[in-house]
Design a protein around this motif. Structure first.
Motif, PDB file in Angstrom:
ATOM      1  N   SER A  20      27.717  53.756  51.197  1.00  0.00           N
ATOM      2  CA  SER A  20      27.150  54.740  50.283  1.00  0.00           C
ATOM      3  C   SER A  20      28.169  55.802  49.877  1.00  0.00           C
ATOM      4  O   SER A  20      28.752  55.744  48.796  1.00  0.00           O
ATOM      5  CB  SER A  20      25.909  55.389  50.904  1.00  0.00           C
ATOM      6  N   ARG A  63      27.658  48.556  47.442  1.00  0.00           N
ATOM      7  CA  ARG A  63      26.224  48.501  47.719  1.00  0.00           C
ATOM      8  C   ARG A  63      25.878  47.235  48.510  1.00  0.00           C
ATOM      9  O   ARG A  63      25.052  47.265  49.430  1.00  0.00           O
ATOM     10  CB  ARG A  63      25.451  48.530  46.399  1.00  0.00           C
ATOM     11  N   SER A  98      26.904  55.365  40.041  1.00  0.00           N
ATOM     12  CA  SER A  98      26.791  54.024  40.617  1.00  0.00           C
ATOM     13  C   SER A  98      26.516  52.944  39.568  1.00  0.00           C
ATOM     14  O   SER A  98      26.339  51.786  39.916  1.00  0.00           O
ATOM     15  CB  SER A  98      25.692  54.004  41.678  1.00  0.00           C
TER      16      SER A  98
END
Length: 238
Positions: free
Chosen positions: A146, A141, A168
């Protein structure tokens, strides 16, 4: 092109097969890979623990170690982020070193970023017949990345990419964080392991050795037969 491998401490000591896989993949794609032998730690453990001067010393050493490298590829988002984002701040008081650090940052790439965004490659000819879950490592990040890892997994013939709940969310490793805050770290990795188990995946992959050590260790203690690999190791399977 000529590419230098920035192996990272954890890959060198704990998961050398991941670094070897990176080299084989890059060479199969037609590139020359070298290994500057003077490289050591990027300085992130010192930096995160508040030892700024020791981190600066490591940054200066890394600048020298990779001074002749045209491009640098690193199988770790956390180490790549240290070089790309923290070095210019650490060396800001020295204009010459600061410029050198910015040059190094521009030439340094995390492995999946290099393949997908720089080389425009998402299929390296890998094969794996099974179900794969993917843990998104936190420092990706910070690098502005992504779904590069997922793109590469989808390019593996026979692999079924499964959705991972709270993909995530941090696994709880965070380097020295796991030592300083063991209760929080343990709760995070417990939740991450539960999410992996829910998927019924054959294989869990990620892009950072620290995450793999932490999640893999917890799965092993729980007696769960989920194979844990660096993404480069999956992409090296043919």
């Amino acid at each position: 092109m000529r590419i230098s491998l920035f192996v990272t401490c954890l890959a060198d000591v704990m998961r050398p097969k991941a670094a070897q896989a990176v080299v084989r993949i890059l060479r199969r794609l037609g590139h020359e890979v070298d290994f500057p032998p003077a490289q050591t730690c990027c300085g992130q453990p010192m930096f995160n623990s508040g030892y700024a001067q020791l981190a600066r010393d490591q940054a200066r050493h890394t600048l020298q170690a990779f001074a002749d490298s045209e491009l640098i590829v690193c199988p770790s988002g956390s180490c790549a982020a240290m070089v790309k984002h923290e070095y210019p701040h650490l060396l800001a008081d020295d204009p010459n070193l600061c410029e050198q650090s910015k040059s190094l940052a521009a030439r340094t790439f995390e492995f999946t970023d290099f393949l997908v965004n720089h080389l425009q490659v998402s299929d390296v000819g890998a094969k794996f017949a099974g179900k794969v879950a993917y843990h998104y490592a936190c420092h990706l990040r910070m690098l502005g990345l992504s779904d590069e890892g997922e793109q590469l997994i989808r390019g593996v013939a026979g692999a079924e990419l499964l959705p991972l709940p709270r993909q995530s969310q941090c696994c709880g490793f965070g380097g020295s964080f796991s030592v300083r805050y063991p209760q929080i770290s343990g709760a995070l990795v417990d939740d991450k392991a539960d999410c992996v188990i829910q998927t019924e995946a054959d294989l869990l992959v990620s892009t950072d050795t620290g995450c793999l050590m932490n999640i893999g260790g917890r799965l092993h203690r729980l007696g769960k037969p989920v194979e844990v690999l660096h993404l480069a190791e999956l992409l090296d399977r043919q």
